[in-house]
Design a protein around this motif. Structure first.
Motif, short mmCIF file in Angstrom:
data_model
loop_
_atom_site.label_atom_id
_atom_site.label_comp_id
_atom_site.label_asym_id
_atom_site.label_seq_id
_atom_site.Cartn_x
_atom_site.Cartn_y
_atom_site.Cartn_z
N PHE A 153 0.84 -1.19 0.00
CA PHE A 153 0.00 0.00 0.00
C PHE A 153 0.88 1.25 0.00
O PHE A 153 1.98 1.25 0.55
CB PHE A 153 -0.91 -0.01 1.22
N LEU A 154 0.35 2.31 -0.61
CA LEU A 154 1.12 3.56 -0.70
C LEU A 154 0.85 4.48 0.49
O LEU A 154 1.28 5.63 0.51
CB LEU A 154 0.83 4.29 -2.01
N GLY A 155 0.14 4.01 1.46
CA GLY A 155 -0.15 4.78 2.65
C GLY A 155 0.15 3.95 3.88
O GLY A 155 0.47 2.75 3.78
N PRO A 156 0.07 4.59 5.06
CA PRO A 156 -0.37 5.97 5.28
C PRO A 156 0.69 7.04 5.10
O PRO A 156 0.72 8.04 5.82
CB PRO A 156 -0.84 5.91 6.74
N HIS A 157 1.57 6.85 4.13
CA HIS A 157 2.56 7.88 3.75
C HIS A 157 1.84 9.18 3.38
O HIS A 157 0.77 9.16 2.82
CB HIS A 157 3.35 7.35 2.56
N HIS A 158 2.48 10.31 3.71
CA HIS A 158 1.91 11.60 3.27
C HIS A 158 1.96 11.69 1.75
O HIS A 158 2.80 11.01 1.13
CB HIS A 158 2.70 12.76 3.89
N PRO A 159 1.14 12.48 1.10
CA PRO A 159 0.10 13.31 1.73
C PRO A 159 -1.05 12.45 2.22
O PRO A 159 -1.47 11.51 1.55
CB PRO A 159 -0.33 14.24 0.60
#
Length: 487
Positions: free
Chosen positions: A219-225
């Motif tokens: 998953f690409l999160g919970p990286h900002h933004p």
């Protein structure tokens, strides 16, 4: 004990703090991870080898610290030391493929720029973003099928940006429905892959038991933004977000880069009320991701694959989100960015609801996967299989400390080394003063005791422990760093 090799499902997130999902952690709703913990084993002291995306992910693939695989900073940046892993370096994906595993991959890659997951034994199912990888357009086609236009920043509600000439988007609410987000899409891709294995018997016929398979979703999160759809964007009230204990940071006695990083990241003017808005979105992002993890676990159960599949949830590293007043990560080796979540559910192996206090590293997963798959483990790894710990056994020679590195980010190279024991943490800073924290008396790491006369013996012992680790892993700085120690 189960017979045969397990299927493996690795669910990796990006910049997920361990305290988001740990037992008695933050007040964030994560029922799927809670479920994995209740049915498997949680590691209280899991650490990333380095708090930067490419470097940590390369360590996960290879079982090596960054100085050995060479990916010292992010591969997509113009100042990347390397953009590709050495071609002759073995990775767990290639070795599992050679042993008959069917490997698939969805989501963020961010390791090797010339070669995608296909170059390391995986079939890639899509989901990359253009900023880091731009490997495919599967997500764009998926959203087009939903008749949802690609959003732009003008469509964001209440966006929060950093200060400065080139502001960075920190958090916002998106008007895109949840099912049209990349987060939801990656869960769909994962469920599709599971269904395909059942229908096609891993392409060989025979149904779900034909395996074994290894699937990885990043998953690409919970990286900002922290851009989150409703209802998750409003799920947590900023006024009810408890101020971090680390927000009391004064930078007194700390390396100068710590305070300078506020200006570098553009958050020098952020007060707690501003940070609370970002933290609330970060919490909502994690709950949204957790809901997708739950969908995947439900699909695994519905397909009759739970008992034959080892599920691993971890993150590449953590996130400051205002802790120590900082944004993102950087040359600061605090718990918020170096301690990571790690939970393993392996039916018949892991005892439900167990917790392991031994120190482990993210890249210990590489030899663990190889051992599970009866694949040869390369010599010279800087990692150990977690198999004995998962079986409730702690080898007599298991380390009672953990070691980590940092080599620099987009602002330039910056040498750091860390050793952390049950009570203390020592950080070597090449360009500046070192750090020593008594985590029993000061869990927020606010008081640097490296020059405190009452802690001289502790500091010297930890300096020696650090050098032992550097020698154990053939760290190229092992011959120089000891010469810098002393009053």
């Amino acid at each position: 004990m189960p017979t045969g090799r397990p299927n493996v499902l690795l669910l990796l997130t990006d910049q997920e703090r361990a305290d988001l999902v740990e037992p008695d952690g933050l007040s964030v709703a994560t029922p799927a991870v809670d479920r994995l913990r209740s049915e498997g084993t949680w590691f209280d002291r899991a650490y990333t080898p380095t708090s930067i995306c490419t470097s940590a992910r390369a360590s996960l693939l290879t079982g090596l610290y960054p100085h050995a695989h060479g990916m010292l900073n992010n591969s997509h940046e113009a100042d990347a030391i390397r953009s590709s892993l050495p071609p002759d370096l073995p990775t767990f994906g290639e070795r599992l493929r050679d042993e008959g595993y069917d490997l698939t991959y969805a989501g963020k890659w961010h390791v090797d720029q010339p070669r995608g997951p296909e170059g390391f034994g995986f079939e890639y199912l899509g989901g990359s973003d253009r900023h880091h990888d731009d490997l495919d357009d599967a997500f764009e086609r998926y959203r087009a099928d939903l008749d949802v236009d690609p959003p732009d920043e003008e469509d964001l509600v209440d966006p929060l940006y950093t200060d400065g000439e080139n502001p960075t988007l920190v958090a916002a609410t998106t008007t895109v429905p949840p099912e049209a987000t990349r987060t939801y899409f990656l869960a769909e891709r994962t469920i599709d892959a599971l269904e395909r294995w059942v229908e096609n018997g891993a392409r060989g016929g025979g149904g779900a038991d034909a395996g074994p398979f290894f699937h990885r979703t990043d998953f690409l999160g919970p990286h900002h933004p922290y851009v989150v759809p409703e209802p998750y964007a409003s799920m947590y009230d900023p006024e009810e977000v408890e101020r971090w204990a680390t927000y009391a940071e004064t930078f007194d006695g700390k390396p100068r880069v710590h305070e300078r990083y506020l200006h570098y990241r553009g958050v020098e003017g952020f007060d707690w009320e501003t940070w609370a808005e970002a933290v609330a979105k970060y919490f909502g992002f994690m709950t949204f991701i957790d809901e997708q993890l739950g969908r995947i676990l439900d699909a695994l159960e519905d397909l009759g694959m739970t008992e034959s599949t080892a599920v691993v949830h971890a993150s590449d590293h953590g996130d400051f989100t205002g802790s120590h007043r900082q944004f993102n990560k950087g040359p600061l080796m605090y718990e918020e960015t170096y301690r990571v979540p790690l939970v393993v559910r392996y039916p018949g192996v892991t005892e439900p609801g167990t917790r392991v206090e031994s120190f482990v590293r993210l890249h210990d997963l590489a030899p663990t996967f190889l051992e599970w798959g009866d694949a040869p483990i390369p010599e010279g790894l800087h990692a150990r299989s977690l198999a004995p710990l998962l079986a409730g056994e702690t080898p007599d020679d298991w380390p009672d400390s953990v070691y980590a590195q940092y080599h620099g980010d987009e602002f330039g190279l910056y040498s750091q080394r860390m050793v952390r024991t049950a009570r203390y943490k020592f950080v070597y800073n090449g360009p500046d003063r070192n750090e020593l924290y008594d985590l029993e008396d000061d869990p927020a790491e606010l008081r640097n005791l490296s020059q405190h006369p009452d802690y001289r013996a502790v500091r010297e012992a930890l300096e020696g422990r650090l050098v032992e680790w550097m020698e154990r892993v053939d760290d190229p700085l092992r011959g120089w760093v000891p010469k810098t120690f002393g009053d």
